[in-house]
Motif scaffolding. Structure first.
Motif, PDB file in Angstrom:
ATOM      1  N   VAL A 170       0.771  -1.242   0.000  1.00 39.30           N
ATOM      2  CA  VAL A 170       0.000   0.000   0.000  1.00 39.30           C
ATOM      3  C   VAL A 170       0.802   1.292   0.000  1.00 39.30           C
ATOM      4  O   VAL A 170       0.252   2.336  -0.310  1.00 39.30           O
ATOM      5  N   MET A 181      -2.551  -4.111  -6.428  1.00 40.07           N
ATOM      6  CA  MET A 181      -3.712  -3.349  -5.951  1.00 40.07           C
ATOM      7  C   MET A 181      -4.749  -3.113  -7.036  1.00 40.07           C
ATOM      8  O   MET A 181      -5.764  -2.459  -6.786  1.00 40.07           O
ATOM      9  N   ARG A 212     -10.873  -2.141  -8.000  1.00 39.06           N
ATOM     10  CA  ARG A 212     -10.916  -2.595  -6.600  1.00 39.06           C
ATOM     11  C   ARG A 212     -11.227  -4.086  -6.522  1.00 39.06           C
ATOM     12  O   ARG A 212     -10.835  -4.757  -5.576  1.00 39.06           O
ATOM     13  N   ARG A 221      -5.180  -5.177  -2.140  1.00 41.52           N
ATOM     14  CA  ARG A 221      -6.053  -4.107  -1.614  1.00 41.52           C
ATOM     15  C   ARG A 221      -7.330  -4.786  -1.156  1.00 41.52           C
ATOM     16  O   ARG A 221      -8.236  -5.032  -1.929  1.00 41.52           O
ATOM     17  N   LEU A 222      -7.396  -5.067   0.133  1.00 37.25           N
ATOM     18  CA  LEU A 222      -8.416  -5.997   0.615  1.00 37.25           C
ATOM     19  C   LEU A 222      -9.714  -5.337   1.057  1.00 37.25           C
ATOM     20  O   LEU A 222     -10.708  -6.012   1.270  1.00 37.25           O
ATOM     21  N   LEU A 223      -9.723  -4.012   1.213  1.00 39.28           N
ATOM     22  CA  LEU A 223     -10.909  -3.380   1.800  1.00 39.28           C
ATOM     23  C   LEU A 223     -11.695  -2.490   0.839  1.00 39.28           C
ATOM     24  O   LEU A 223     -12.878  -2.245   1.052  1.00 39.28           O
ATOM     25  N   ALA A 224     -11.043  -1.985  -0.197  1.00 36.05           N
ATOM     26  CA  ALA A 224     -11.683  -0.959  -1.032  1.00 36.05           C
ATOM     27  C   ALA A 224     -13.012  -1.450  -1.609  1.00 36.05           C
ATOM     28  O   ALA A 224     -14.024  -0.753  -1.572  1.00 36.05           O
ATOM     29  N   VAL A 227     -15.744  -2.050   1.367  1.00 35.05           N
ATOM     30  CA  VAL A 227     -16.184  -0.811   2.027  1.00 35.05           C
ATOM     31  C   VAL A 227     -17.026   0.033   1.063  1.00 35.05           C
ATOM     32  O   VAL A 227     -18.071   0.573   1.435  1.00 35.05           O
ATOM     33  N   ALA A 228     -16.582   0.123  -0.196  1.00 37.83           N
ATOM     34  CA  ALA A 228     -17.359   0.898  -1.175  1.00 37.83           C
ATOM     35  C   ALA A 228     -18.744   0.272  -1.357  1.00 37.83           C
ATOM     36  O   ALA A 228     -19.751   0.972  -1.453  1.00 37.83           O
ATOM     37  N   ARG A 230     -20.425  -1.478   0.827  1.00 40.66           N
ATOM     38  CA  ARG A 230     -21.277  -1.197   1.997  1.00 40.66           C
ATOM     39  C   ARG A 230     -21.768   0.247   1.973  1.00 40.66           C
ATOM     40  O   ARG A 230     -22.922   0.527   2.309  1.00 40.66           O
TER      41      ARG A 230
END
Lengths: 236, 298
Positions: A170, A181, A212, A221-224, A227-228, A230
């Motif tokens: 990152v 990523m 993503r 990139r495990l969260l993008a 989270v987007a 949600r």
């Protein structure tokens, strides 16, 4: 690799791309038809003049050659740091280039980014990161900032950043991190003309930003994505 | 009067929207924090420095994202950016009267620089998609840290920017230019120089801020209420018009050294006095001289 070599290898059928200071512009011939080339060279610093000339080229292609794919080969050291350019609102000139590329995409132009040398920070943001898909040559360098400057700004010891960069994609410079990523789709090893043809033939919806999803699948990139998703779908 | 500059992100939302209409998405209780900050031993925040949700503005449904400058200067990391991108994409499902972006940010968060840079590009792509869907995206800019870096580019992609004169908008911040290029290029300690270069008044005169307001949450609210429900097209004629405007700016002001020279060339009387004028007087003095775009208030 120099821009001359890159163009020669990308377009064995020939091209008429020419240079004007840092701007690279013209047309290349391929088995899939003509490709508009709009790029930068010599570690270009992107200021208001260059951003405007690139936007000018994009609009010229949209008007004169509807649907023609656009290739963005870049070598950029980042945005120009100058009081004059900031006074005249450099961010707005770069946003204008982004809008022109956005309108081109909506009008049916494929947009392919290619980092053939260096891509730094806002220079990357204003060009290849706006493409449908961004590719890079094996020797390319991509970064926001080098680690020693990062250590100075964040006040985190350099040794700690160096050791963490072995396990995390990152923050550390490097094109492999951007592949992991999802921001760089692939590295073009070997025959560049074949890679370009494959990119031109690729199906898929260019309006959908899948980076993503790729970043999650590749483990960089495990969260993008989640989270987007949600923020988009969770109940409020 | 309540200062926008002094307020937190949550106070700005509370003062901007109709009372008790804000519903947050991914609330602090959900504990969505940045794993990258944790790994570096830096403090994390339960909202990762940005509040997103929906509410009503003058009775009209809006989606809102507000960056918190007090947390890492509002800098964009992976989670922070994904919240804004997801909220923008939500607009394509819900079709609100507008998406309001209450920006206050130095740009990319260096602790997670690559993820932040990519996140900003995802925000940019999402803004373009929302605009293509004919939903207005409106930026409110008047916080302590201004709007810089890649988010300065993102802000200028939107339908309109509402700014106070305390707001700042640019790409490289003055401190970054001074550190990189030297104090001769930009003296970041010269506050007057900073304000007249990247501050709200110069941005309004150039046509980059659609509305200039005083540092008062009520004024931001009134300005935003006028802009909802009125998406500007983002098509070839529109970018051609912007192209002509930016070409003219380049041709007229290419050789300037200071923003005051721009104001003088536009025929504004006593340009040296502009920085000290209150916003009402400023608007009167610059009327008919400041560059305006289609859709801007006079």
């Amino acid at each position: 690799m120099t821009i001359e070599d890159v163009l020669k290898q990308l377009f064995p059928l020939g091209h008429d791309v020419s240079f004007s200071e840092a701007l690279v512009a013209g047309t290349g011939r391929t088995e899939e038809g003509d490709v508009a080339v709009i790029g930068t060279r010599d570690r270009a610093e992107i200021g208001i003049d260059l951003a405007f000339r690139m936007a000018d080229e994009v609009l010229r292609v949209v008007r004169a050659h509807p649907g023609r794919p656009i290739l963005l080969p870049v070598d950029t050291a980042g945005q120009k740091m100058s009081r004059r350019d900031e006074t005249l609102c450099l961010n707005a000139y770069i946003a204008h280039l982004a809008k022109c590329l956005g309108v081109a995409r909506r009008s049916g132009h494929r947009i392919i980014g290619l980092v053939y040398a260096e891509a730094v920070s806002a220079g990357f943001l204003s060009t290849c990161l706006l493409a449908d898909a961004c590719y890079a040559l094996p020797g390319a360098q991509v970064r926001v900032m080098n680690l020693s400057a990062m250590a100075r700004v964040t006040k985190i010891p350099l040794e700690r950043l160096e050791s963490l960069s072995n396990t995390s994609a990152v923050f550390a410079p490097g094109v492999a991190n951007y592949v992991a990523m999802g921001a760089v789709r692939d590295i073009w090893n070997g025959d560049l003309a074949e890679h370009l043809l494959a990119a031109l033939r690729e199906q898929g919806d260019p309006q959908t930003d899948r980076r993503r999803v790729d970043g999650e699948a590749r483990g960089g990139r495990l969260l993008a994505r989640s989270v987007a998703e949600r923020a988009r779908f969770d109940a409020a | 009067m309540t200062s926008w500059y002094e307020a937190t992100a949550r106070q700005r939302i509370a003062g901007l929207l109709d009372p008790d209409t804000f519903a947050e998405i991914l609330r602090p209780e959900d504990r969505i924090t940045s794993p990258h900050l944790r790994e570096l031993g830096a403090p994390a925040a339960f909202d990762d420095g940005v509040v997103v949700g929906r509410g009503l503005l003058a009775g009209r449904p809006v989606l809102v994202a507000a960056q918190e400058g007090a947390f890492m200067g509002g800098a964009v990391g992976e989670v922070h950016g994904a919240k804004i991108t997801g909220l923008l994409e939500r607009a394509m499902d819900e079709r609100p009267a507008a998406v309001l972006l209450l920006l206050e940010t130095g740009g990319v968060r260096l602790h997670e620089a690559n993820a932040g840079l990519i996140a900003v590009s995802e925000i940019m792509r999402a803004i373009l998609a929302v605009r293509a869907a004919q939903i207005p995206v409106i930026v409110l800019n008047g916080g302590r840290y201004g709007v810089f870096g890649g988010m300065g580019i993102a802000a200028s992609l939107c339908d309109a920017i509402v700014m106070s004169e305390e707001g700042r908008l640019g790409l490289s911040g003055p401190e970054v230019i001074e550190t990189t290029m030297g104090v001769e290029e930009f003296d970041a300690s010269d506050r007057a120089l900073v304000w007249r270069t990247v501050g709200g008044k110069n941005r309004y005169i150039l046509g980059e801020a659609a509305t200039l307001v005083s540092d008062d949450i009520a004024e931001f609210r009134a300005a935003a209420a006028v802009l909802v429900d009125a998406a500007l097209p983002l098509d070839l004629p529109e970018v051609e018009a912007e192209h002509a405007m930016l070409r003219e700016r380049l041709e007229r002001f290419s050789d300037i050294g200071d923003a005051q020279e721009i104001w003088a060339r536009l025929g504004i009387a006593s340009p040296e006095t502009l920085p000290i004028l209150d916003s009402d007087t400023f608007l009167r003095v610059t009327e008919g001289k400041a560059v305006r775009r289609k859709g801007d208030a006079a």
